[in-house]
Design an enzyme around this catalytic site. Structure first.
Site, short mmCIF file in Angstrom:
data_model
loop_
_atom_site.label_atom_id
_atom_site.label_comp_id
_atom_site.label_asym_id
_atom_site.label_seq_id
_atom_site.Cartn_x
_atom_site.Cartn_y
_atom_site.Cartn_z
N ASP A 120 -10.99 6.16 -7.31
CA ASP A 120 -10.93 5.48 -6.03
C ASP A 120 -10.36 4.09 -6.35
O ASP A 120 -10.32 3.68 -7.52
CB ASP A 120 -12.29 5.40 -5.36
CG ASP A 120 -12.15 5.09 -3.87
OD1 ASP A 120 -11.05 4.67 -3.46
OD2 ASP A 120 -13.13 5.25 -3.12
C1 BGC Z 1 -11.48 4.25 -0.19
C2 BGC Z 1 -10.67 5.53 -0.36
C3 BGC Z 1 -9.23 5.26 0.01
C4 BGC Z 1 -8.70 4.14 -0.84
C5 BGC Z 1 -7.26 3.78 -0.55
C6 BGC Z 1 -10.84 3.09 -0.93
O1 BGC Z 1 -11.47 1.90 -0.61
O2 BGC Z 1 -12.79 4.47 -0.63
O3 BGC Z 1 -11.21 6.55 0.41
O4 BGC Z 1 -8.47 6.43 -0.12
O5 BGC Z 1 -9.48 2.98 -0.64
O6 BGC Z 1 -7.13 3.20 0.69
#
Ligand code: BGC
Length: 764
Positions: A688
């Site tokens: 993530d």
């Molecule tokens: C989120 C993800 C997301 C990523 C990119 C993160 O903060 O938890 O689900 O895909 O950001 O935006």
């Protein structure tokens, strides 16, 4: 139809944006088919909880009085990366009424329209992590309600809520609970109107105990969920009976928040003890607290009636000592529409496992199907399949999925109600269905395991030609979000992030969020939230819908869809529940697999997330989910397992949190032992966005990126550890120990490079 001249003038004001919307739609890749699918999914998601005196469906020519500001200030989706889509248009409830030509109380509508547009009361958009969970309700006078009742026989009250990423629901009025203004609106309207319908525009279960206070003063309750851009149209399809409601609850609605089995261990900063084990959602309520459920998992009414009949039940014979997990069982059922309107039904197949050494839930969901639209009198024969893998329990002592001896009773229900026996399958002797390895607990010699499984040097000429710098580059993204290597608004790029890699034919891989549609600086379809998708119980529909999102990806030139979001609804307060599907791993896994198949039809990649246990937003980067091996295998990993085995995603995203003390992005057992070795995942694992710094306890020289790559978490996204960096900045941790005895091995870097190159081959 039922509209008047005055209503036409309100309608004209409602639809003032139409021309702009049309232009935006033309700039997008959203076509009529996608719109129809988005609308169908949002309509099929509607769950009818109550319909006394058949107050629903409404008649278009009978004027309805609509209360609640969300009629205009509709919540279309939740907040954060998962909902931040730029849709070409949005249809709120009032526009939905206009579009279908239904008569409504135009004076009341005008009052709400003017009030919601008044800068003093206009809905606040908020900002990251501080978005509004609800909007203050417009106060109504008795006079206003009485005036509305002079011409309208039926009142509709809209209640809306939203939460999101970094925005947990709270046990406060305006979030999990009704506000005082909402309560008084309900009081006032139910005091005057004889026919009151409540519509819930939510992404997540909220308190519903208040429904009991109104008893027969409230005739109907319909949860329509945050329905995406087609919200108003889809809702009207159901309200006016163009489609009978056919959604079923994907979560149990408890009487009180405290009744949820996780409520005592949720929301803590450092760790949550998953003390409830496998007893999540209905597994807990059915087994220990039946009377604490207001509306059970699987519940949902229709405008018509169905009758079910079990035609046959088949189960495999077990000859081998180890039963193959694919061994299938199937119940054939006939569903007949015995009512007077067309409609679809959902049939759930449940299994009640024998008590043995391990404690069992009273029943677990083993399979489900949805009928086609059945005309009155029409029947359909359907098969609901399940497998030994689905009904086995995880035995921590043997590190295996086993079928304990005894009777496995199968039964089916429709709408969560009366059960019909389907068949009983008995085994005399305990069987292992799948031998696993002990994983994600402290009593594994992880160091020995990792060393024993070190990869060999890769002889592929392209891999061999990669320099250290290039190998490092393949383990991380381009640097920041909205990479200039891809379409504007992307979430980051990986793969060919260096000129030299691109010269070798390795192109950049562009990622973009999901899951409620593509999050780009382009117009893209905004779809119904994940909870609503699960409530459709319609895998085929969801697959078709996401196949259209896959086509949008081709059009906009993005490769990896950062979805489906699929963590288990462990607790109703989790801010991102709207993105996720259900409290049940089978439903969650099947829906996620449908999304993956849909997206990947176009040759693009889906990226199920967040693997695993991202069950709360509070302190999501530091929180430790302390969870038993059994609960992991049967609940929190099971959904991902189904998704991986049935959907074959090309990528997967780890979660921010720790599981039993180890961050997912460093978790060798999670990503290598379980995901790759046991489930056969052969794609790319990405983090993530950003990750926490840490040292490997097994190999103390390894820090951060080296620790991660050893776990086979291939790619750090979006790239730099420095969140504020405008371009990539190496932290040096990956290559620092290269060549040292226990340091990162070239073969490990090559392994990640190979995973990324394989993905590129699989992308079109
Ligand atoms: C989120 C993800 C997301 C990523 C990119 C993160 O903060 O938890 O689900 O895909 O950001 O935006």
């Amino acid at each position: 139809m039922g509209s008047s001249l005055e209503q036409d003038s309100v309608r004209a004001k409602n639809s003032g944006r139409t021309q702009d919307e049309e232009k935006r739609r033309q700039e997008s890749a959203v076509d009529e088919k996608e719109i129809a699918l988005a609308r169908a999914a949002a309509a099929e998601a509607c769950v009818l909880l109550k319909n006394d005196g058949h107050v629903l469906p409404l008649k278009k020519e009978e004027e309805v009085a609509v209360f609640g500001r969300c009629q205009y200030d509709w919540f279309y989706v939740g907040y954060g990366s998962g909902g931040d889509v730029n849709p070409p248009y949005l249809v709120n409830l009032m526009e939905g009424l206009d579009n279908c030509g239904a008569a409504y109380n135009w004076k009341l509508a005008e009052t709400y329209r003017t009030w919601t547009q008044d800068p003093r009361y206009a809905a606040d958009a908020g900002f990251w992590g501080h978005w509004p969970m609800s909007h203050p309700e417009m106060p109504v006078t008795e006079e206003l309600v009485r005036a509305a009742a002079l011409t309208s026989k039926t009142a509709l009250i809209v209640i809306g809520r939203a939460a999101g990423e970094d925005r947990e629901n709270t046990r406060t009025k305006g979030s999990y609970y009704l506000t005082d203004e909402e309560t008084s609106l309900l009081d006032q309207v139910t005091a005057v109107f004889d026919r009151v319908v409540v519509v819930m525009d939510i992404g997540n279960i909220m308190d519903m105990a208040w429904t009991k206070n109104y008893a027969d003063r409230l005739q109907a309750i319909l949860i329509c969920w945050q329905g995406g851009m087609e919200s108003g149209n889809a809702l009207c399809d159901v309200l006016y009976g163009d489609m009978a409601p056919c959604g079923r609850l994907a979560d149990s609605i408890a009487v009180h928040y405290e009744d949820y089995s996780s409520s005592a261990n949720f929301g803590n900063k450092e760790f949550n003890d998953y003390a409830e084990g496998i007893f999540v959602g209905y597994r807990y309520f059915d087994t220990f607290a039946k009377d604490k459920v207001l509306y059970p998992f699987g519940y949902g009414l229709s405008y018509t009636d169905f009758q079910m009949e079990v035609l046959s039940f088949t189960a495999p014979e077990l000859r081998e000592k180890i039963a193959t997990p694919a061994g299938e069982m199937a119940a054939s059922v006939r569903v007949t529409n015995t009512g007077s309107r067309p409609g679809k039904d959902v049939v759930l197949l449940w299994c009640s496992q024998p008590e043995g050494r391990m404690e069992k839930a009273t029943k677990i969901l083993a399979g489900f199907v949805k009928t086609k639209t059945l005309a009155p009198g029409e029947s359909e024969e359907l098969q609901i399949k399940t497998s030994l893998a689905q009904i086995a329990s995880y035995d921590e002592e043997q590190s295996a999925f086993v079928l304990e001896k005894g009777d496995y009773r199968f039964f089916i229900t429709e709408g969560g109600e009366d059960a019909l026996q389907a068949g009983t399958w008995t085994i005399e002797e305990e069987r292992i269905t799948e031998q696993c390895e002990k994983a994600m607990t402290r009593d594994v010699d992880l160091k020995a395991r990792i060393l024993e499984r070190m990869p060999e040097e890769n002889k592929d000429p392209l891999i061999q030609s990669l320099s250290d710098e290039e190998l490092e580059a393949l383990t991380r993204g381009h640097g920041m979000m909205n990479s200039d290597l891809g379409v504007e608004g992307n979430a980051g790029a990986f793969g060919g992030v260096l000129e030299s890699l691109r010269e070798k034919g390795i192109r950049p891989v562009i990622t973009s969020d999901g899951p409620a549609g593509l999050r780009l600086a382009r117009y893209c379809a905004l779809l119904i939230c994940g909870t609503g998708q699960a409530c459709t119980f319609n895998e085929r529909l969801i697959e078709e819908l996401y196949a259209k999102v896959g086509e949008e990806m081709v059009y906009h030139g993005t490769d990896v869809f950062l979805g489906p979001g699929m963590n288990i609804h462990r607790n109703p307060l989790c801010g991102r529940n709207f993105e996720y599907f259900s409290e049940d791993p089978l439903l969650s896994g099947k829906m996620a697999a449908a999304v993956v198949r849909g997206i990947q039809r176009s040759g693009k990649a889906a990226c199920p997330k967040h693997f695993a246990c991202n069950n709360q937003e509070v302190c999501r980067n530091i929180n430790d989910a302390r969870v038993s091996e059994r609960a992991l295998r049967e609940i929190y990993l099971k959904n991902f397992e189904i998704c991986v085995r049935e959907g074959n995603p090309k990528t997967i995203m780890t979660s921010y949190n720790k599981i039993n003390g180890v961050w997912s992005h460093y978790n060798y057992d999670l990503v290598t032992t379980v995901l790759r070795r046991q489930w056969g995942f052969d794609g790319v694992v990405i983090t993530d966005w950003w990750m926490k710094k840490s040292k490997s306890p097994e190999f103390p020289e390894l820090e951060d990126n080296a620790y991660r790559v050893r776990a086979q978490v291939d790619v750090l996204m979006p790239g730099s550890m420095n969140r504020l960096a405008k371009s990539y900045q190496s932290d040096g941790t990956l290559l620092k120990t290269l060549g040292q005895p226990e340091g990162i091995k070239r073969a490990e870097l090559q392994r990640t490079a190979q995973n990324v190159l394989n993905l590129l081959k699989r992308l079109s």
